[in-house]
Write a protein that holds these residues in place. Structure first.
Motif, PDB file in Angstrom:
ATOM      1  N   ALA A 134       0.842 -22.711 -46.906  1.00  0.00           N
ATOM      2  CA  ALA A 134       0.508 -23.527 -48.080  1.00  0.00           C
ATOM      3  C   ALA A 134      -0.625 -24.497 -47.776  1.00  0.00           C
ATOM      4  CB  ALA A 134       1.750 -24.284 -48.549  1.00  0.00           C
ATOM      5  N   VAL A 135      -0.610 -25.099 -46.580  1.00  0.00           N
ATOM      6  CA  VAL A 135      -1.679 -26.020 -46.199  1.00  0.00           C
ATOM      7  C   VAL A 135      -3.020 -25.286 -46.134  1.00  0.00           C
ATOM      8  CG1 VAL A 135      -2.563 -27.447 -44.307  1.00  0.00           C
ATOM      9  CG2 VAL A 135      -0.182 -27.645 -45.006  1.00  0.00           C
ATOM     10  N   LYS A 136      -3.022 -24.063 -45.592  1.00  0.00           N
ATOM     11  CA  LYS A 136      -4.260 -23.277 -45.551  1.00  0.00           C
ATOM     12  C   LYS A 136      -4.761 -22.975 -46.949  1.00  0.00           C
ATOM     13  CE  LYS A 136      -3.359 -21.038 -41.095  1.00  0.00           C
ATOM     14  NZ  LYS A 136      -3.144 -19.740 -40.408  1.00  0.00           N
ATOM     15  N   GLN A 137      -3.852 -22.629 -47.856  1.00  0.00           N
ATOM     16  CA  GLN A 137      -4.243 -22.339 -49.227  1.00  0.00           C
ATOM     17  C   GLN A 137      -4.824 -23.577 -49.912  1.00  0.00           C
ATOM     18  OE1 GLN A 137      -0.821 -20.731 -51.174  1.00  0.00           O
ATOM     19  NE2 GLN A 137      -0.901 -18.772 -50.083  1.00  0.00           N
ATOM     20  N   ILE A 138      -4.222 -24.744 -49.645  1.00  0.00           N
ATOM     21  CA  ILE A 138      -4.728 -25.986 -50.241  1.00  0.00           C
ATOM     22  C   ILE A 138      -6.138 -26.283 -49.740  1.00  0.00           C
ATOM     23  CG2 ILE A 138      -4.383 -28.488 -50.332  1.00  0.00           C
ATOM     24  CD1 ILE A 138      -1.360 -27.941 -50.202  1.00  0.00           C
ATOM     25  N   ARG A 139      -6.366 -26.095 -48.439  1.00  0.00           N
ATOM     26  CA  ARG A 139      -7.695 -26.362 -47.888  1.00  0.00           C
ATOM     27  C   ARG A 139      -8.728 -25.370 -48.430  1.00  0.00           C
ATOM     28  NH1 ARG A 139      -7.608 -27.614 -41.571  1.00  0.00           N
ATOM     29  NH2 ARG A 139      -9.676 -28.358 -42.191  1.00  0.00           N
ATOM     30  N   VAL A 140      -8.334 -24.101 -48.541  1.00  0.00           N
ATOM     31  CA  VAL A 140      -9.255 -23.099 -49.075  1.00  0.00           C
ATOM     32  C   VAL A 140      -9.577 -23.393 -50.536  1.00  0.00           C
ATOM     33  CG1 VAL A 140      -9.501 -20.662 -49.678  1.00  0.00           C
ATOM     34  CG2 VAL A 140      -8.581 -21.305 -47.445  1.00  0.00           C
ATOM     35  N   ALA A 141      -8.560 -23.770 -51.312  1.00  0.00           N
ATOM     36  CA  ALA A 141      -8.792 -24.095 -52.721  1.00  0.00           C
ATOM     37  C   ALA A 141      -9.716 -25.302 -52.854  1.00  0.00           C
ATOM     38  CB  ALA A 141      -7.455 -24.374 -53.412  1.00  0.00           C
ATOM     39  N   GLY A 142      -9.567 -26.280 -51.967  1.00  0.00           N
ATOM     40  CA  GLY A 142     -10.446 -27.442 -51.994  1.00  0.00           C
ATOM     41  C   GLY A 142     -11.881 -27.082 -51.645  1.00  0.00           C
ATOM     42  N   MET A 143     -12.058 -26.217 -50.657  1.00  0.00           N
ATOM     43  CA  MET A 143     -13.402 -25.799 -50.257  1.00  0.00           C
ATOM     44  C   MET A 143     -14.086 -25.001 -51.367  1.00  0.00           C
ATOM     45  SD  MET A 143     -12.621 -24.745 -46.280  1.00  0.00           S
ATOM     46  CE  MET A 143     -14.312 -24.221 -45.978  1.00  0.00           C
ATOM     47  N   MET A 144     -13.313 -24.246 -52.151  1.00  0.00           N
ATOM     48  CA  MET A 144     -13.898 -23.497 -53.265  1.00  0.00           C
ATOM     49  C   MET A 144     -14.416 -24.441 -54.351  1.00  0.00           C
ATOM     50  SD  MET A 144     -11.195 -20.318 -53.603  1.00  0.00           S
ATOM     51  CE  MET A 144     -12.095 -19.617 -54.983  1.00  0.00           C
ATOM     52  N   ARG A 145     -13.861 -25.639 -54.413  1.00  0.00           N
ATOM     53  CA  ARG A 145     -14.332 -26.646 -55.371  1.00  0.00           C
ATOM     54  C   ARG A 145     -15.336 -27.602 -54.733  1.00  0.00           C
ATOM     55  NH1 ARG A 145      -8.736 -26.948 -56.305  1.00  0.00           N
ATOM     56  NH2 ARG A 145      -8.716 -28.996 -55.297  1.00  0.00           N
ATOM     57  N   GLY A 146     -15.721 -27.321 -53.496  1.00  0.00           N
ATOM     58  CA  GLY A 146     -16.679 -28.181 -52.816  1.00  0.00           C
ATOM     59  C   GLY A 146     -16.074 -29.406 -52.192  1.00  0.00           C
ATOM     60  N   VAL A 147     -14.748 -29.401 -52.006  1.00  0.00           N
ATOM     61  CA  VAL A 147     -14.053 -30.556 -51.421  1.00  0.00           C
ATOM     62  C   VAL A 147     -13.475 -30.119 -50.082  1.00  0.00           C
ATOM     63  CG1 VAL A 147     -12.201 -32.238 -51.678  1.00  0.00           C
ATOM     64  CG2 VAL A 147     -13.501 -31.476 -53.685  1.00  0.00           C
TER      65      VAL A 147
END
Length: 217
Positions: A134-147
């Motif tokens: 879940a933590v990996k998914q959160i980080r990937v989702a943030g990077m897709m939004r430029g965060v």
């Protein structure tokens, strides 16, 4: 040996050698534990990591007990620093030969640990891989939004806590749907036997430990 008795034996070893200064006993426990780990074919990478981490801790304890001490006592400094290896290797002997599920079942059946603690521990251990994913998914989702969410980012941990709360609620509902009721009598699917041989090995090990601790310097 029964997992509960192995746990009690490790606990007794740790407590007795914490209060008794016996360097030779420490060395004997370390050698036997290391031999057992090698017999169980511990991975070289795991063993190397244990030696490195424990060695750093032992050096720190030795420095505090000898180099930076007002009373220079090499024997005592070696004793307290070697305890780090005793604790680490003895605990590794337990974890390498016993799974978390076996330990939880044994504590529940043999030491009469309440089932809510046994199943709660298993649930916590089994949810760790899901939290990592879940933590990996959160980080990937943030990077897709430029965060970019760094390891120490409070936003990352806040989102992870929300995921954990949701997972805990789903787990509770799942256990109830499978018939789990706190305090209700439960049948045993996988029995963990506690035989006379287990008690004999446990008593012999405790006696040898006490003989070594009080007879050896």
């Amino acid at each position: 040996m029964n997992p509960s008795l192995k746990f009690l034996l490790i606990l007794i070893i740790s407590l007795e050698l914490s209060f008794k200064v016996s360097l030779f006993s420490n060395v004997i426990v370390i050698v036997l534990s290391l031999a057992y780990l090698l017999y169980r074919r511990i991975k070289p990478k795991t063993l190397g990591g244990m030696l490195l981490a424990t060695g750093l801790a032992a050096i720190t304890v030795f420095s505090s007990g000898y180099i930076f001490s007002d009373h220079l006592d090499l024997w005592y400094a070696l004793d307290i620093s070697s305890r780090a290896f005793v604790y680490t290797f003895a605990t590794a002997c337990l974890t390498i030969s016993t799974t978390a599920e076996e330990m939880a079942r044994s504590l529940e059946q043999n030491l009469h640990l309440p089932s809510k603690f046994a199943y709660g521990t298993l649930a916590a251990l089994n949810i760790i891989p899901r939290m990592q994913a879940a933590v990996k998914q959160i980080r990937v989702a943030g990077m897709m939004r430029g965060v970019y969410l760094s390891f120490w980012s409070p936003v990352l941990y806040f989102k992870a806590i929300l995921v954990a709360l949701n997972s805990a609620d789903n787990l509770a509902q799942g256990m109830e749907s499978h018939g789990y009721r706190e305090g209700a009598p439960r049948s045993v699917i996988v029995e963990v036997p506690l035989t006379n041989k287990d008690w004999l090995l446990f008593i012999i090990a405790v006696l040898l430990l006490n003989l070594g601790a009080f007879l050896l310097p």
